[in-house]
Scaffold this motif. Structure first.
Motif, short mmCIF file in Angstrom:
data_model
loop_
_atom_site.label_atom_id
_atom_site.label_comp_id
_atom_site.label_asym_id
_atom_site.label_seq_id
_atom_site.Cartn_x
_atom_site.Cartn_y
_atom_site.Cartn_z
N GLU A 6 53.51 -4.13 -29.34
CA GLU A 6 54.25 -3.13 -29.90
C GLU A 6 53.80 -1.82 -29.79
O GLU A 6 52.85 -1.61 -30.01
N SER A 7 54.80 -0.88 -29.76
CA SER A 7 54.42 0.50 -30.20
C SER A 7 55.57 1.10 -30.47
O SER A 7 56.88 0.61 -30.39
N GLY A 8 55.49 2.27 -31.27
CA GLY A 8 56.60 2.95 -31.64
C GLY A 8 57.14 3.11 -33.09
O GLY A 8 57.81 3.93 -33.37
N GLY A 9 56.06 2.45 -33.88
CA GLY A 9 56.44 2.74 -35.38
C GLY A 9 56.07 4.09 -35.72
O GLY A 9 55.32 4.75 -35.19
N TRP A 36 63.21 -8.70 -32.20
CA TRP A 36 62.47 -8.19 -33.45
C TRP A 36 62.74 -8.71 -34.86
O TRP A 36 63.98 -8.99 -35.08
N TYR A 37 61.77 -8.90 -35.44
CA TYR A 37 61.90 -9.26 -36.96
C TYR A 37 61.27 -8.34 -37.63
O TYR A 37 60.43 -7.52 -37.21
N ARG A 38 61.59 -8.23 -39.16
CA ARG A 38 60.79 -7.21 -40.06
C ARG A 38 60.39 -7.89 -41.15
O ARG A 38 61.18 -9.15 -41.61
N THR A 90 62.28 0.10 -44.32
CA THR A 90 61.08 0.14 -44.28
C THR A 90 60.49 -1.26 -44.36
O THR A 90 60.93 -1.80 -45.17
N ALA A 91 59.59 -1.46 -43.27
CA ALA A 91 59.06 -2.84 -43.17
C ALA A 91 58.01 -2.70 -42.07
O ALA A 91 58.08 -1.82 -41.25
N ALA A 92 57.23 -3.79 -41.89
CA ALA A 92 56.37 -4.27 -40.77
C ALA A 92 57.44 -4.84 -39.63
O ALA A 92 58.09 -5.87 -39.88
N TYR A 93 57.57 -4.26 -38.36
CA TYR A 93 58.29 -4.74 -37.30
C TYR A 93 57.58 -5.74 -36.33
O TYR A 93 56.50 -5.09 -35.97
N TYR A 94 58.16 -6.73 -36.00
CA TYR A 94 57.26 -7.51 -35.27
C TYR A 94 57.97 -8.13 -34.01
O TYR A 94 59.35 -8.45 -34.20
N CYS A 95 57.46 -8.03 -32.73
CA CYS A 95 58.12 -8.33 -31.48
C CYS A 95 57.96 -9.70 -31.65
O CYS A 95 56.88 -10.47 -32.03
N ASN A 96 58.95 -10.56 -31.06
CA ASN A 96 58.98 -12.09 -31.12
C ASN A 96 59.45 -12.56 -29.49
O ASN A 96 60.45 -11.95 -29.07
N ALA A 97 59.08 -13.82 -28.96
CA ALA A 97 59.44 -13.92 -27.66
C ALA A 97 59.46 -15.77 -27.48
O ALA A 97 58.34 -16.11 -27.90
N ASP A 98 60.37 -16.15 -26.77
CA ASP A 98 60.43 -17.39 -26.61
C ASP A 98 59.96 -17.72 -25.04
O ASP A 98 60.73 -17.00 -24.18
N GLN A 112 51.66 -8.15 -33.11
CA GLN A 112 50.87 -7.88 -34.13
C GLN A 112 51.36 -7.09 -35.27
O GLN A 112 51.00 -7.09 -36.37
N GLY A 113 52.56 -6.52 -34.76
CA GLY A 113 53.39 -5.72 -35.89
C GLY A 113 53.18 -4.20 -35.61
O GLY A 113 52.09 -3.95 -35.44
N THR A 114 54.22 -3.64 -36.15
CA THR A 114 54.10 -1.91 -36.29
C THR A 114 54.86 -1.71 -37.32
O THR A 114 55.84 -2.18 -37.65
N GLN A 115 54.32 -0.56 -38.26
CA GLN A 115 54.87 -0.26 -39.33
C GLN A 115 55.96 0.81 -39.22
O GLN A 115 55.81 1.64 -38.36
N VAL A 116 57.18 0.51 -39.84
CA VAL A 116 58.22 1.62 -39.79
C VAL A 116 58.39 1.90 -41.44
O VAL A 116 58.63 0.93 -42.19
#
Length: 120
Positions: A6-9, A36-38, A90-98, A112-116
């Protein structure tokens, strides 16, 4: 094995915008869903938005009209454009994929998560 990066937080003021990006790499045959989850401190991880192949997009109610998810199937990437951000985003944002691997193994992967952080 599959990796999600992930990137961009970052830190943004209320009303501002951020764009998150996630790239999947590794032994990928196909991705049936990517999103995306948070997770905020002390809270459960929640779905923010997802793209489901041959179905469409899904958003949690609190972000509808403010966030837009998009996916590039050819590049195995997903992005989340977040506008009119609020402190409650405001949260940690996580990418998820099946993912279906090249060896026909189906599994679910997390980044790994990115902080917003939305704060004045």
């Amino acid at each position: 094995q599959v990796q999600l990066v992930e990137s961009g937080g970052g830190l943004v003021q209320p009303g501002g915008s951020l764009r998150l990006s996630c790239a999947a790499s590794g032994s990928i045959f196909s991705i049936s869903a990517m999103g995306w989850y948070r997770q905020a401190p002390g809270q459960q991880r929640e779905l923010v938005a997802t793209v489901i192949s041959d179905v469409g997009t899904k958003y949690t109610d609190s972000v509808k009209g403010r966030f837009t998810i998009s996916r590039d199937k050819a590049k195995n990437t997903v992005s989340l454009q977040m506008n009119d951000l609020k402190p409650e985003d405001t949260a940690a944002y996580y990418c998820n994929a099946d993912v279906q691997s090249a060896w026909n193994v189906f599994d679910n992967y997390w980044g790994q998560g990115t902080q917003v952080t939305v704060s004045s």
